[in-house]
Design a protein around this motif. Sequence first.
Motif, PDB file in Angstrom:
ATOM      1  N   ASP A 202       0.799  -0.852   0.466  1.00  0.00           N
ATOM      2  CA  ASP A 202      -0.311   0.222  -0.246  1.00  0.00           C
ATOM      3  C   ASP A 202       1.244   1.276  -0.514  1.00  0.00           C
ATOM      4  OD1 ASP A 202      -1.463   1.657   1.408  1.00  0.00           O
ATOM      5  OD2 ASP A 202      -2.906   0.872   2.240  1.00  0.00           O
TER       6      ASP A 202
ATOM      7  N   GLY B 184      -0.944   6.481  -1.535  1.00  0.00           N
ATOM      8  CA  GLY B 184      -1.606   7.576  -0.897  1.00  0.00           C
ATOM      9  C   GLY B 184      -1.730   8.695  -1.322  1.00  0.00           C
ATOM     10  N   PRO B 185      -2.085   8.757  -2.635  1.00  0.00           N
ATOM     11  CA  PRO B 185      -2.304   9.877  -2.934  1.00  0.00           C
ATOM     12  C   PRO B 185      -4.029  10.895  -2.514  1.00  0.00           C
ATOM     13  CG  PRO B 185      -2.505   8.952  -4.809  1.00  0.00           C
ATOM     14  CD  PRO B 185      -2.256   7.995  -4.083  1.00  0.00           C
ATOM     15  N   ASN B 186      -4.451  11.715  -2.475  1.00  0.00           N
ATOM     16  CA  ASN B 186      -5.925  12.047  -2.058  1.00  0.00           C
ATOM     17  C   ASN B 186      -6.617  13.163  -3.288  1.00  0.00           C
ATOM     18  OD1 ASN B 186      -5.293  11.297   0.416  1.00  0.00           O
ATOM     19  ND2 ASN B 186      -3.669  12.767   1.077  1.00  0.00           N
TER      20      ASN B 186
ATOM     21  N   HIS C 169       4.246  11.707   0.659  1.00  0.00           N
ATOM     22  CA  HIS C 169       3.860  11.260  -0.882  1.00  0.00           C
ATOM     23  C   HIS C 169       4.824  11.050  -1.483  1.00  0.00           C
ATOM     24  CE1 HIS C 169      -0.102  13.110   0.476  1.00  0.00           C
ATOM     25  NE2 HIS C 169      -0.418  12.014   1.141  1.00  0.00           N
TER      26      HIS C 169
ATOM     27  N   HIS D 242      -3.623   3.210  -2.981  1.00  0.00           N
ATOM     28  CA  HIS D 242      -4.952   3.457  -1.603  1.00  0.00           C
ATOM     29  C   HIS D 242      -5.309   4.660  -1.975  1.00  0.00           C
ATOM     30  CE1 HIS D 242      -7.234   2.157   1.536  1.00  0.00           C
ATOM     31  NE2 HIS D 242      -6.759   3.183   2.271  1.00  0.00           N
TER      32      HIS D 242
ATOM     33  N   GLY E 226      -7.064   8.636  -1.247  1.00  0.00           N
ATOM     34  CA  GLY E 226      -8.166   9.192  -0.809  1.00  0.00           C
ATOM     35  C   GLY E 226      -8.441   9.946  -0.502  1.00  0.00           C
TER      36      GLY E 226
ATOM     37  N   GLU F  56      -9.983   4.528  -0.964  1.00  0.00           N
ATOM     38  CA  GLU F  56     -10.600   4.287   0.316  1.00  0.00           C
ATOM     39  C   GLU F  56     -11.877   4.078   0.186  1.00  0.00           C
ATOM     40  OE1 GLU F  56      -7.298   7.700   2.751  1.00  0.00           O
ATOM     41  OE2 GLU F  56     -10.230   7.820   2.964  1.00  0.00           O
TER      42      GLU F  56
ATOM     43  N   TYR G 191     -10.585   7.763   8.744  1.00  0.00           N
ATOM     44  CA  TYR G 191      -9.437   7.449   8.692  1.00  0.00           C
ATOM     45  C   TYR G 191      -9.562   5.857   8.671  1.00  0.00           C
ATOM     46  CZ  TYR G 191      -4.572   7.122   7.005  1.00  0.00           C
ATOM     47  OH  TYR G 191      -3.141   7.454   6.100  1.00  0.00           O
TER      48      TYR G 191
ATOM     49  N   ASP H  52      -9.637   1.953   6.934  1.00  0.00           N
ATOM     50  CA  ASP H  52      -7.921   0.804   6.848  1.00  0.00           C
ATOM     51  C   ASP H  52      -8.752  -0.394   7.489  1.00  0.00           C
ATOM     52  OD1 ASP H  52      -6.044   2.371   5.709  1.00  0.00           O
ATOM     53  OD2 ASP H  52      -5.910   3.444   6.978  1.00  0.00           O
TER      54      ASP H  52
ATOM     55  N   TYR I   8       2.632  -1.254   4.281  1.00  0.00           N
ATOM     56  CA  TYR I   8       2.071   0.587   4.253  1.00  0.00           C
ATOM     57  C   TYR I   8       3.430   1.143   4.605  1.00  0.00           C
ATOM     58  CZ  TYR I   8      -2.587  -1.686   6.049  1.00  0.00           C
ATOM     59  OH  TYR I   8      -3.610  -2.360   6.399  1.00  0.00           O
TER      60      TYR I   8
ATOM     61  N   VAL J  16       4.093   4.509   4.168  1.00  0.00           N
ATOM     62  CA  VAL J  16       3.308   5.669   4.523  1.00  0.00           C
ATOM     63  C   VAL J  16       4.622   6.874   5.569  1.00  0.00           C
ATOM     64  CG1 VAL J  16       1.808   6.612   5.403  1.00  0.00           C
ATOM     65  CG2 VAL J  16       1.479   4.080   4.493  1.00  0.00           C
TER      66      VAL J  16
ATOM     67  N   GLN K 108       2.945   8.866  10.108  1.00  0.00           N
ATOM     68  CA  GLN K 108       1.039   8.448  10.722  1.00  0.00           C
ATOM     69  C   GLN K 108       1.719   6.888  11.679  1.00  0.00           C
ATOM     70  OE1 GLN K 108      -1.394   8.097   7.207  1.00  0.00           O
ATOM     71  NE2 GLN K 108      -0.779   9.931   6.408  1.00  0.00           N
TER      72      GLN K 108
ATOM     73  N   HIS L  81      -1.029   6.172  13.958  1.00  0.00           N
ATOM     74  CA  HIS L  81      -2.572   5.234  13.112  1.00  0.00           C
ATOM     75  C   HIS L  81      -2.458   4.384  12.736  1.00  0.00           C
ATOM     76  CE1 HIS L  81      -5.592   5.290  10.452  1.00  0.00           C
ATOM     77  NE2 HIS L  81      -4.522   5.072   9.196  1.00  0.00           N
ATOM     78  N   PHE L  82      -1.309   4.020  12.380  1.00  0.00           N
ATOM     79  CA  PHE L  82      -1.175   2.538  11.639  1.00  0.00           C
ATOM     80  C   PHE L  82      -0.901   1.893  12.784  1.00  0.00           C
ATOM     81  CE2 PHE L  82       0.118   4.590   7.706  1.00  0.00           C
ATOM     82  CZ  PHE L  82      -0.873   3.939   6.776  1.00  0.00           C
TER      83      PHE L  82
HETATM   84  N1  ARG Z   1      -4.478   9.191   1.409  1.00  0.00           N
HETATM   85  C1  ARG Z   1      -3.295   9.138   2.842  1.00  0.00           C
HETATM   86  C2  ARG Z   1      -2.745  10.179   3.334  1.00  0.00           C
HETATM   87  O1  ARG Z   1      -2.306  11.618   2.296  1.00  0.00           O
HETATM   88  C3  ARG Z   1      -2.269   8.346   2.830  1.00  0.00           C
HETATM   89  C4  ARG Z   1      -3.248   6.876   2.575  1.00  0.00           C
HETATM   90  C5  ARG Z   1      -2.096   5.294   3.728  1.00  0.00           C
HETATM   91  N2  ARG Z   1      -2.524   4.232   3.300  1.00  0.00           N
HETATM   92  C6  ARG Z   1      -3.473   4.453   4.319  1.00  0.00           C
HETATM   93  N3  ARG Z   1      -3.854   3.314   3.816  1.00  0.00           N
HETATM   94  N4  ARG Z   1      -3.296   5.100   5.016  1.00  0.00           N
HETATM   95  O2  ARG Z   1      -1.918  10.635   4.479  1.00  0.00           O
END
Ligand code: ARG
Length: 613
Positions: free
Chosen positions: A119, A122-124, A133, A159, A161, A283, A350, A354, A372, A374, A378, A381-382
Amino acid sequence: MNDLKRSLSEAAAAAFQAAGLSPDFGRVTASDRPDLADFQCNGALAAAKSAKRNPREIAVQVVEQLKADPRLASVEIAGVGFINMRVSPSALAERADQIAADDRAGAVLLSEPRRVLVDYAGPNVAKPMHVGHLRASIIGESIKRLYRFRGDTVVGDAHFGDWGFQMGLLITAVMDEDAFIAALMAKLPDAPRDFTAADEAKVRAEFAGRVTLADLDRLYPAAAARAKEDVEYRDRARKATADLQNGRFGYRLLWKHFVEVSRVALEREFHALGVDFDLWKGESDADPLIAPMVRQLEDKGLLVEDQGARIVRVARPGETKKKKLPDGSVIEVESPDPLLVVSSEGSAMYGTTDLATILDRRQSFDPHLILYCVDQRQADHFEQVFRAAYLAGYAQPGGLEHIGFGTMNGADGKPFKTRAGGVLKLHDLIEMAREKARERLREAGLGSELSPEAFEETAHKVGVAALKFADLQNFRGTSYVFDLDRFTSFEGKTGPYLLYQTVRIKSILRKAADQAAQAGPVIVAEPAERDLTLLLDGFEGALSEAYDKKAPNFVAEHAYKLAQGFSKFYAACPILGADDAAVRASRLTLAQTALKQLELALDLLGVETPERM
Ligand code: ARG
């Protein structure tokens, strides 16, 4: 075919065993004194400690055994009991021939391949990408390639966002700006009874004419900033987020438009960076799984009410941290924080997407491992998501791993920003690197014989190699400073240096082909031939270390050393100029093999090499 380090380890293990000691002491490593030895084994010291014996005495016994090994030209004891080994020229030549004949250039395949999902990136939607990113894309792409190359079945997923608060913000911002769309949204809370695909296409065409990527880029930062100050606005955006997630028809249509516009642009930019995904899931794809998941978490007794929201507590008894309250007093609270599953507005968060995405992936691919890739920021979070997943039985303990990394910083030591202070756009960053690459090529007098198109292509490859190599040469946990001048230099430990060396070997081989020179069995005579062969043998070791530590810098380091090793070899050992035909043929094989391995290593870093420069 095993590399020398591995096969000598086996021989040393047998020697320890013959001396009545554990074979585990037989670990052989590359020598840290190449002037004295090729390989070394320090096992006698550890063995002596556990057997309460004299290390030198043990070393003598082991060396006695190893002396019979025909591959070793010498085995000696140094200091208190280090065992130093030199490999014979014929054993080295044999190994070089093996690597030369192997499509994988000496890299072995895993004996127990797994299914791995990476994974990364992770762009949004609409939110501009930041350096996190960029690093996630570069590192994740490399890990994906490395795992696949070693034999795992790997799927890379972007993945996207596309389901959080930013969607509610955008919907709110667009409706505020465009009365037509606001009216349309008011008319379409639910799907009209006879709403056809043609009707949908009409609405979508209307959106396309009114809301472009540039609009999203402009609206999002403004909306995000306003929501920080303006409570009423933020509540409207939260409400829009919840409505979207609960299926409000018009919002879903508008949302689809946002997703599509962003995705097309992002995919193009990633592609230019040499980052391509097998899956471009979002997501939102986990959405259908959320309601049943929430029920299941409830049934399992994991879901707890907390001030109108629903959470999963993930801290074990006694795991706490100190927390400072606004009044200055300090209390103990559970740590990690609970995972927020349903917000008080009824939105999925979020962590919710996940968690549900783990279920989605289990159904579709059943991975042994999800990595992941990332930003390190974060990590908490994980930790929450993984613990919740293990508690719920959604993954096997150890089946989820966060591959965190540091930041790319500006000269001020803070995460890199553009000169205007904004977050960087991938597109602009690539263009900056490309421009610098053009400059560097001209400065070095390179590429002058190329057509304008070929020059552009080379500049692009040099620019991207500069960015990627600068990132991947560091251990991922380390932060580094963005310095395009240094990254694009043709000298030093840089991507352009590696490309230059690769192109140089290609040109030597072209010349050899023109002269119809034939490659032949390797002869190891000169020190530089020996060194190059040992470097080639080190490929597998570098790959397995990179794999185990999920750290592409070991591959980067190998590529750099190999390029340097070739350069030294070429300076000391003329190829086409060699007098003896057998020597010429051997050196040609070494050059071909070095090129093959270098290109493989660079490919694992996601770096493409040009034919000419
Ligand atoms: N879109 C998220 C961000 O910009 C990152 C995603 C990472 N992957 C995940 N499974 N949470 O922070």
